[in-house]
Design a protein around this motif. Structure first.
Motif, PDB file in Angstrom:
ATOM      1  N   ARG A  30       0.831  -1.213   0.000  1.00  0.00           N
ATOM      2  CA  ARG A  30       0.000   0.000   0.000  1.00  0.00           C
ATOM      3  C   ARG A  30       0.864   1.262   0.000  1.00  0.00           C
ATOM      4  NH1 ARG A  30      -4.715  -2.484   3.876  1.00  0.00           N
ATOM      5  NH2 ARG A  30      -6.078  -3.083   2.135  1.00  0.00           N
ATOM      6  N   LYS A  41       3.809   1.542  -1.276  1.00  0.00           N
ATOM      7  CA  LYS A  41       4.374   1.641  -2.625  1.00  0.00           C
ATOM      8  C   LYS A  41       3.351   2.222  -3.585  1.00  0.00           C
ATOM      9  CE  LYS A  41       8.059   0.293  -4.994  1.00  0.00           C
ATOM     10  NZ  LYS A  41       9.343  -0.388  -4.882  1.00  0.00           N
ATOM     11  N   ILE A  42       2.131   1.763  -3.463  1.00  0.00           N
ATOM     12  CA  ILE A  42       1.073   2.291  -4.320  1.00  0.00           C
ATOM     13  C   ILE A  42       0.927   3.795  -4.112  1.00  0.00           C
ATOM     14  CG2 ILE A  42      -1.421   2.315  -4.718  1.00  0.00           C
ATOM     15  CD1 ILE A  42      -1.437  -0.698  -4.161  1.00  0.00           C
ATOM     16  N   LEU A  86       3.772   5.614  -5.782  1.00  0.00           N
ATOM     17  CA  LEU A  86       3.654   5.610  -7.242  1.00  0.00           C
ATOM     18  C   LEU A  86       2.546   6.536  -7.707  1.00  0.00           C
ATOM     19  CD1 LEU A  86       4.280   1.842  -8.044  1.00  0.00           C
ATOM     20  CD2 LEU A  86       5.743   3.783  -8.585  1.00  0.00           C
ATOM     21  N   ARG A  87       1.532   6.648  -6.915  1.00  0.00           N
ATOM     22  CA  ARG A  87       0.435   7.543  -7.292  1.00  0.00           C
ATOM     23  C   ARG A  87       0.907   8.992  -7.289  1.00  0.00           C
ATOM     24  NH1 ARG A  87      -4.712   4.373  -6.379  1.00  0.00           N
ATOM     25  NH2 ARG A  87      -4.782   4.651  -4.137  1.00  0.00           N
ATOM     26  N   LEU A 135       3.965   9.930  -7.910  1.00  0.00           N
ATOM     27  CA  LEU A 135       4.768  10.045  -9.135  1.00  0.00           C
ATOM     28  C   LEU A 135       3.861  10.231 -10.337  1.00  0.00           C
ATOM     29  CD1 LEU A 135       7.567   7.393  -8.766  1.00  0.00           C
ATOM     30  CD2 LEU A 135       7.456   9.743  -7.972  1.00  0.00           C
ATOM     31  N   GLU A 136       2.825   9.444 -10.367  1.00  0.00           N
ATOM     32  CA  GLU A 136       1.895   9.501 -11.489  1.00  0.00           C
ATOM     33  C   GLU A 136       1.356  10.928 -11.648  1.00  0.00           C
ATOM     34  OE1 GLU A 136      -1.710   7.367 -10.921  1.00  0.00           O
ATOM     35  OE2 GLU A 136      -2.265   7.410 -13.040  1.00  0.00           O
ATOM     36  N   ILE A 188       2.675  13.717 -10.610  1.00  0.00           N
ATOM     37  CA  ILE A 188       3.728  14.632 -11.036  1.00  0.00           C
ATOM     38  C   ILE A 188       3.995  14.498 -12.533  1.00  0.00           C
ATOM     39  CG2 ILE A 188       6.208  15.083 -10.849  1.00  0.00           C
ATOM     40  CD1 ILE A 188       5.948  14.294  -7.849  1.00  0.00           C
ATOM     41  N   LEU A 189       4.149  13.263 -12.974  1.00  0.00           N
ATOM     42  CA  LEU A 189       4.461  13.026 -14.382  1.00  0.00           C
ATOM     43  C   LEU A 189       3.316  13.465 -15.289  1.00  0.00           C
ATOM     44  CD1 LEU A 189       6.118   9.518 -14.042  1.00  0.00           C
ATOM     45  CD2 LEU A 189       7.252  11.614 -14.764  1.00  0.00           C
ATOM     46  N   ALA A 190       2.113  13.098 -14.899  1.00  0.00           N
ATOM     47  CA  ALA A 190       0.954  13.454 -15.717  1.00  0.00           C
ATOM     48  C   ALA A 190       0.798  14.978 -15.781  1.00  0.00           C
ATOM     49  CB  ALA A 190      -0.304  12.809 -15.148  1.00  0.00           C
TER      50      ALA A 190
END
Lengths: 135, 135
Positions: free
Chosen positions: B95, B97-98, B101-102, B104-105, B107-109
């Motif tokens: 959880r 890690k999720i 990653l969210r 990061l998602e 930021i990248l998006a």
DNA sequence: CTTGACCCCGTAGTAACTACAGACCTTATA
DNA sequence: TATAAGGTCTGTAGTTACTACGGGGTCAAG
């Protein structure tokens, strides 16, 4: 100002000292000049580059990808399109990983829930791992 | 039936052949008996154990954790509580890690979205990596 | 002038495999 | 029976991105 030693650079860019040397070894950071006593001598441009690398790592780019990003960031090469491609690929990897982890989350949470239920003749987690067809 | 060779075992349990040898080396799989010509000779219990390991790896347990799970799975040690603890810890790691990653998602998006907007004087992705305060 | 903090280099360890190389064995086909 | 293809053996090295160590040299303060 004083010559920037490796320890100071490491602190300024918030990168582990040994990692700085590692980045130099693998060619991600340029070899800096040296003092008479062979100490590395950095400049502000090194702080910038190293911080760039740290941020890219934090966002999950691999060293290989960072090499490409750094090449694309060179002046004269303002190739936003290529950076975009790289980032898009990376984003989709992040999303794939999220999807994977969510599946794991469901599986693990499901097994644990069964642990709490009364009807557990054996350990639901071990059962799941032992049988070809987990629920 | 024929003696179960390493290749057959690998296929049956869907684990890479070299990984089987690796697991034996690190003591995760027991040393099997050998034929006269020094070939490994496995039995159905090896298929079971190896499949157990593969499923646990797929669910993201580390080798160290799998060692513990296997110990707990030994007959006579039906310690569901300890398995539950291990699984709970693992679930919370998944959880965490999720959640990472969210972020990061997002930021990248966000950066990519700015790429598509008209008002981009420079590359938003490179900008984000270059400046101490990304948007 | 000594103490402590800093720096040097090269090597090895981490996780969990994967991939050889060079040799031997087994099975199927001609 | 010969041979060719394919399976297995061992041990070692490569992968990713660091981190840690050992044994030494250097620098600044008291």
């Amino acid at each position: 100002m004083r010559p920037l030693t490796i320890g100071t650079l490491a602190k300024a860019s918030r990168v582990h000292l040994e990692t700085v040397r590692y980045y130099e070894r693998i060619g991600l950071m340029p070899k800096p000049s040296r003092t008479a006593s062979n100490y590395r001598n950095f400049g502000p441009e090194h702080v910038e580059r190293l911080s760039f690398i740290r941020r890219a790592r934090e966002i999950g780019f691999s060293i290989r990808e960072i090499r490409e990003l750094l090449a694309l960031a060179e002046p004269g090469r303002a190739s936003c399109a290529e950076v975009q491609t790289l980032t898009t690929v990376h984003l989709s990897e992040v999303r794939a990983k999220i999807a994977d982890l969510r599946k794991l989350e469901t599986i693990l949470a499901g097994a644990l829930e069964r642990c709490l239920g009364e009807s557990a003749p054996a350990c639901p987690v071990l059962d799941m791992l032992a049988s070809p067809r987990p629920s």
